[in-house]
Scaffold this motif. Structure first.
Motif, PDB file in Angstrom:
ATOM      1  N   ILE A 238       0.842  -1.206   0.000  1.00  0.00           N
ATOM      2  CA  ILE A 238       0.000   0.000   0.000  1.00  0.00           C
ATOM      3  C   ILE A 238       0.874   1.252   0.000  1.00  0.00           C
ATOM      4  O   ILE A 238       0.672   2.177  -0.793  1.00  0.00           O
ATOM      5  N   GLU A 239       1.864   1.255   0.871  1.00  0.00           N
ATOM      6  CA  GLU A 239       2.787   2.391   0.998  1.00  0.00           C
ATOM      7  C   GLU A 239       3.489   2.670  -0.335  1.00  0.00           C
ATOM      8  O   GLU A 239       3.588   3.812  -0.784  1.00  0.00           O
ATOM      9  N   THR A 240       3.992   1.612  -0.962  1.00  0.00           N
ATOM     10  CA  THR A 240       4.732   1.744  -2.221  1.00  0.00           C
ATOM     11  C   THR A 240       3.820   2.227  -3.344  1.00  0.00           C
ATOM     12  O   THR A 240       4.189   3.121  -4.117  1.00  0.00           O
ATOM     13  N   ALA A 241       2.625   1.633  -3.446  1.00  0.00           N
ATOM     14  CA  ALA A 241       1.686   2.020  -4.509  1.00  0.00           C
ATOM     15  C   ALA A 241       1.230   3.466  -4.324  1.00  0.00           C
ATOM     16  O   ALA A 241       1.179   4.238  -5.284  1.00  0.00           O
ATOM     17  N   ALA A 242       0.923   3.855  -3.085  1.00  0.00           N
ATOM     18  CA  ALA A 242       0.468   5.222  -2.812  1.00  0.00           C
ATOM     19  C   ALA A 242       1.587   6.222  -3.120  1.00  0.00           C
ATOM     20  O   ALA A 242       1.339   7.280  -3.707  1.00  0.00           O
TER      21      ALA A 242
ATOM     22  N   GLY B 120      -6.628   0.467   1.236  1.00  0.00           N
ATOM     23  CA  GLY B 120      -5.429   1.037   1.859  1.00  0.00           C
ATOM     24  C   GLY B 120      -4.847   2.175   1.032  1.00  0.00           C
ATOM     25  O   GLY B 120      -4.498   3.231   1.560  1.00  0.00           O
ATOM     26  N   ILE B 121      -4.766   1.959  -0.281  1.00  0.00           N
ATOM     27  CA  ILE B 121      -4.230   2.991  -1.189  1.00  0.00           C
ATOM     28  C   ILE B 121      -5.170   4.201  -1.189  1.00  0.00           C
ATOM     29  O   ILE B 121      -4.722   5.346  -1.106  1.00  0.00           O
ATOM     30  N   GLY B 122      -6.473   3.934  -1.258  1.00  0.00           N
ATOM     31  CA  GLY B 122      -7.468   5.013  -1.234  1.00  0.00           C
ATOM     32  C   GLY B 122      -7.351   5.845   0.034  1.00  0.00           C
ATOM     33  O   GLY B 122      -7.370   7.084  -0.012  1.00  0.00           O
ATOM     34  N   ALA B 123      -7.189   5.176   1.173  1.00  0.00           N
ATOM     35  CA  ALA B 123      -7.077   5.873   2.461  1.00  0.00           C
ATOM     36  C   ALA B 123      -5.818   6.739   2.499  1.00  0.00           C
ATOM     37  O   ALA B 123      -5.855   7.885   2.935  1.00  0.00           O
TER      38      ALA B 123
ATOM     39  N   GLY C 194      -6.409   9.666   0.110  1.00  0.00           N
ATOM     40  CA  GLY C 194      -7.643  10.422   0.301  1.00  0.00           C
ATOM     41  C   GLY C 194      -8.564  10.336  -0.903  1.00  0.00           C
ATOM     42  O   GLY C 194      -9.193  11.313  -1.306  1.00  0.00           O
ATOM     43  N   VAL C 195      -8.636   9.154  -1.503  1.00  0.00           N
ATOM     44  CA  VAL C 195      -9.459   8.933  -2.698  1.00  0.00           C
ATOM     45  C   VAL C 195     -10.523   7.887  -2.374  1.00  0.00           C
ATOM     46  O   VAL C 195     -10.202   6.844  -1.812  1.00  0.00           O
ATOM     47  N   PRO C 196     -11.795   8.151  -2.726  1.00  0.00           N
ATOM     48  CA  PRO C 196     -12.817   7.134  -2.453  1.00  0.00           C
ATOM     49  C   PRO C 196     -12.612   5.871  -3.291  1.00  0.00           C
ATOM     50  O   PRO C 196     -12.171   5.946  -4.437  1.00  0.00           O
ATOM     51  N   VAL C 197     -12.907   4.718  -2.674  1.00  0.00           N
ATOM     52  CA  VAL C 197     -12.860   3.434  -3.374  1.00  0.00           C
ATOM     53  C   VAL C 197     -14.305   3.044  -3.653  1.00  0.00           C
ATOM     54  O   VAL C 197     -15.113   2.922  -2.728  1.00  0.00           O
ATOM     55  N   LEU C 198     -14.636   2.887  -4.928  1.00  0.00           N
ATOM     56  CA  LEU C 198     -16.012   2.599  -5.321  1.00  0.00           C
ATOM     57  C   LEU C 198     -16.202   1.110  -5.588  1.00  0.00           C
ATOM     58  O   LEU C 198     -15.497   0.538  -6.413  1.00  0.00           O
TER      59      LEU C 198
END
Length: 197
Positions: free
Chosen positions: A68-72, A105-108, A111-115
């Motif tokens: 998650i950290e790496t992708a974000a 995790g990436i969305g959080a 700050g992007v909503p996950v739909l």
């Protein structure tokens, strides 16, 4: 948290642009048969692929953090190009759904909503066991539907853990851009197979 070293690779499809963070495996060498007659392999994976393997195949939740950290971290400079993340629906039931855990995790982090706007119209088979491209296409034909109230006019980042042939992601992109009326679709996967089969 640690950011792991990645080797981003472009992935082509019906989306506007797509990236896979690294290869799924670097090499896989047959080492002989086990007691059940199944060939065993000595598989070498890039660091992020090893983490994904632990998350998916061992249910190791600790492996999700660095992914998650790496992708974000990778996505942060492109944050203005998408306003929502759409995860590909899992193809089979697991106690822990890696794609959902990672997307949320990436969305959080960003700050992007996950739909959760994509549903399947029937039970799915795992496409990884289907090698014929025509058969793969048949398997996904009419399989996905989109809730357009969530996607209309949006700039979407379509997310999956593994890119193989792109059949599933292309089918979902068609739904998002067609009935879903999304403005644009970009794609991100954690890993990509070395061949498209």
């Amino acid at each position: 948290m640690a950011i792991v070293k990645i080797n981003p690779i472009q992935i082509a499809g019906r989306w506007q642009s797509g990236i896979s963070l690294d290869l799924h495996t670097t090499s896989s060498t047959p080492v002989g048969y086990n007691e059940y007659g199944h060939m065993q392999f000595d598989t070498v994976r890039p660091e992020i692929a090893e983490l994904l393997y632990r998350l998916k195949n061992r249910g190791d939740r600790d492996a999700a953090g660095p992914i998650i950290e790496t992708a974000a971290n990778f996505l942060a400079p492109y944050r203005d190009r998408f306003d929502s993340i759409v995860p590909v629906p899992p193809s089979h039931q697991r106690a822990l759904q890696p794609v959902i855990v990672l997307a949320e995790g990436i969305g959080a982090q960003l700050g992007v909503p996950v739909l959760s706007c994509i549903t399947t119209t029937r039970p799915t088979t795992q496409l990884k066991n289907v090698t014929d491209p025509e058969e793969r296409k048949k398997q996904v034909d009419g399989l996905y539907q989109v809730d357009a109230t969530q996607t209309r006019g949006r700039s979407i980042l379509l997310f999956d853990d593994l890119f193989r042939s792109g059949t599933t992601m292309n089918a979902i992109t068609d739904q998002l851009l067609g009935p879903g009326q999304a403005a644009v679709v970009r794609a991100l996967t954690i890993t990509k197979t070395r061949s498209n089969h």
